[in-house]
Scaffold this motif. Structure first.
Motif, PDB file in Angstrom:
ATOM      1  N   LYS A 273       0.872  -1.180   0.000  1.00 13.56           N
ATOM      2  CA  LYS A 273       0.000   0.000   0.000  1.00 13.56           C
ATOM      3  C   LYS A 273       0.904   1.224   0.000  1.00 13.56           C
ATOM      4  O   LYS A 273       1.975   1.205   0.626  1.00 13.56           O
ATOM      5  N   ASP A 274       0.506   2.257  -0.711  1.00 12.76           N
ATOM      6  CA  ASP A 274       1.355   3.447  -0.825  1.00 12.76           C
ATOM      7  C   ASP A 274       1.823   3.922   0.550  1.00 12.76           C
ATOM      8  O   ASP A 274       1.013   4.046   1.468  1.00 12.76           O
ATOM      9  N   GLY A 275       3.111   4.154   0.649  1.00 17.10           N
ATOM     10  CA  GLY A 275       3.649   4.701   1.896  1.00 17.10           C
ATOM     11  C   GLY A 275       4.033   3.637   2.909  1.00 17.10           C
ATOM     12  O   GLY A 275       4.518   3.957   3.998  1.00 17.10           O
ATOM     13  N   PHE A 276       3.839   2.364   2.566  1.00 20.18           N
ATOM     14  CA  PHE A 276       4.243   1.280   3.475  1.00 20.18           C
ATOM     15  C   PHE A 276       5.763   1.197   3.560  1.00 20.18           C
ATOM     16  O   PHE A 276       6.455   1.265   2.540  1.00 20.18           O
ATOM     17  N   THR A 277       6.274   0.998   4.758  1.00 22.00           N
ATOM     18  CA  THR A 277       7.666   0.581   4.900  1.00 22.00           C
ATOM     19  C   THR A 277       7.698  -0.945   4.746  1.00 22.00           C
ATOM     20  O   THR A 277       6.647  -1.601   4.762  1.00 22.00           O
ATOM     21  N   ALA A 278       8.899  -1.502   4.659  1.00 19.20           N
ATOM     22  CA  ALA A 278       9.008  -2.964   4.563  1.00 19.20           C
ATOM     23  C   ALA A 278       8.411  -3.628   5.804  1.00 19.20           C
ATOM     24  O   ALA A 278       7.765  -4.672   5.715  1.00 19.20           O
ATOM     25  N   TRP A 279       8.587  -2.989   6.964  1.00 18.17           N
ATOM     26  CA  TRP A 279       8.061  -3.581   8.202  1.00 18.17           C
ATOM     27  C   TRP A 279       6.536  -3.453   8.261  1.00 18.17           C
ATOM     28  O   TRP A 279       5.855  -4.375   8.713  1.00 18.17           O
TER      29      TRP A 279
END
Ligand SMILES: [Zn+2]
Length: 347
Positions: A273-279
């Protein structure tokens, strides 16, 4: 390849002229395989097991059975630096005076992360992946708690590139197959069609393909897959793994592993999802574990898929504060990586 269990000693088997010693470990894999054989240059050990009393006794019993002492061991070769392979190398070196050989890239990893300032080395990578300082400190504590299983640290000699050596009358060549660690090597005998596969490929599970945050590889997934392609060209009859039993269905195992990673990559791709970090993505996709080591492995794998997708131009990566955030370039959620695999690898 003859394979026999040596009577009376738990965990000691013989494969041709190579002795396989199963050592124990206090982790989910429970046991790992170490090897011992006579060579032109004295006895040689490949991988050692973690440093716990039970494993020292396993080695002592095996040597006694064979009628040799630690002084007969001249070389200790390590497929990679992880504690279950390197753990007893220092102890064994103190008793034998043997040379301990480790691949160059793993010497760099070992000196950077294990004997270096761990927190300072991993902090930036952990933050960039979306971890808090608290999670990063949990990782530091976990790694330090495992470090005891590798002490005393051995004095290490660099394993020469494409090192070829005699092991139980068979000529093996060390081939670098990075992924599980940056320097991981497998040992291959063309003459006997025998592969000592370390943790690159095992029969019963799929081990982590990346050593994050202890890696300098920019695309661990494709590096690992390229390594599997190298192996799939080998006319191998028996594969002796770092964990589990000897197996012979190499092509089938490679196919299963590749499919597993393509499926996971599809899941990761669809989950962005837009803006997700890998974590953020890891936490959204995979069942949470309280154990920091498992959190690390799940995050490492997600990062490996994200980096591959980024390299392939399917995902864009931007810096946001201390972290990288990801977004899909296409709106097509159902990108079929299996089809891509079938095209790139018709066999
Ligand atoms: Zn291992």
């Amino acid at each position: 390849m003859s394979f026999s269990v040596i009577g009376g000693i738990n965990g000691l088997t013989k494969i041709g002229d190579i002795y396989m010693i199963k050592t124990v470990m206090p982790f989910p894999l429970r046991e790992n395989n170490c090897f011992l054989a006579e060579s032109e240059d004295g006895w040689c050990v490949i991988d050692t097991g973690v440093n716990i009393q039970q494993n020292k006794e396993i080695w002592q019993k095996a040597l006694k059975y064979l009628g040799i002492s630690f002084k007969h061991i001249k070389n200790i070769l390590l497929t990679h630096y992880h504690h279950d392979h390197m753990g007893l190398a220092g102890w064994m070196q103190e008793l034998s005076g043997a040379k301990v050989l480790l691949p160059k890239e793993d010497i760099i990893t070992f000196t950077t992360y294990i004997t270096g300032n761990y927190y300072e080395e991993v902090r930036q990578d952990c933050f960039q992946a979306g971890w808090s300082d608290m999670l990063t400190h949990d990782l530091v504590a976990d790694v330090h708690s495992i470090e005891i299983l590798v002490r005393p640290f051995p004095e290490i000699t660099e394993l020469p590139d494409n090192y070829t050596f005699d092991f139980g009358g068979t000529t093996f060549t060390c081939l670098p197959l990075p992924g599980h660690t940056d320097g991981h090597v497998v040992l291959y005998s063309r003459q006997k069609r025998l592969l000592l596969s370390g943790d690159n490929i095992v029969p019963h599970t799929i081990l982590h393909l990346t050593d994050w945050p202890h890696t300098r590889l920019t695309d661990p997934l494709n590096t690992h897959l390229a390594g599997l392609d190298v192996l799939s060209g080998f006319p191998v009859v028996s594969i002796i793994p770092g964990h589990g039993d000897v197996f012979n269905n190499l092509e089938e195992r490679i196919g299963i592993i590749k499919k597993h990673h393509m499926r996971r990559k599809e899941v990761v791709y669809a989950g962005i999802k837009d803006g997700f970090t890998a974590w953020d993505l890891t936490a959204a996709l995979f069942k949470e574990s309280n154990y920091i080591h498992i959190k690390r492995l799940l995050l490492a794998e997600t990062l490996a898929y994200l980096e591959a997708l980024n390299e392939e131009g399917l995902v864009k990566k931007d810096i946001c504060g201390n972290s990288f955030v990801y977004k899909r370039i296409s709106t097509d959620l159902n990108f079929n990586f299996m089809d891509k695999l079938a095209v790139s690898n018709p066999s």
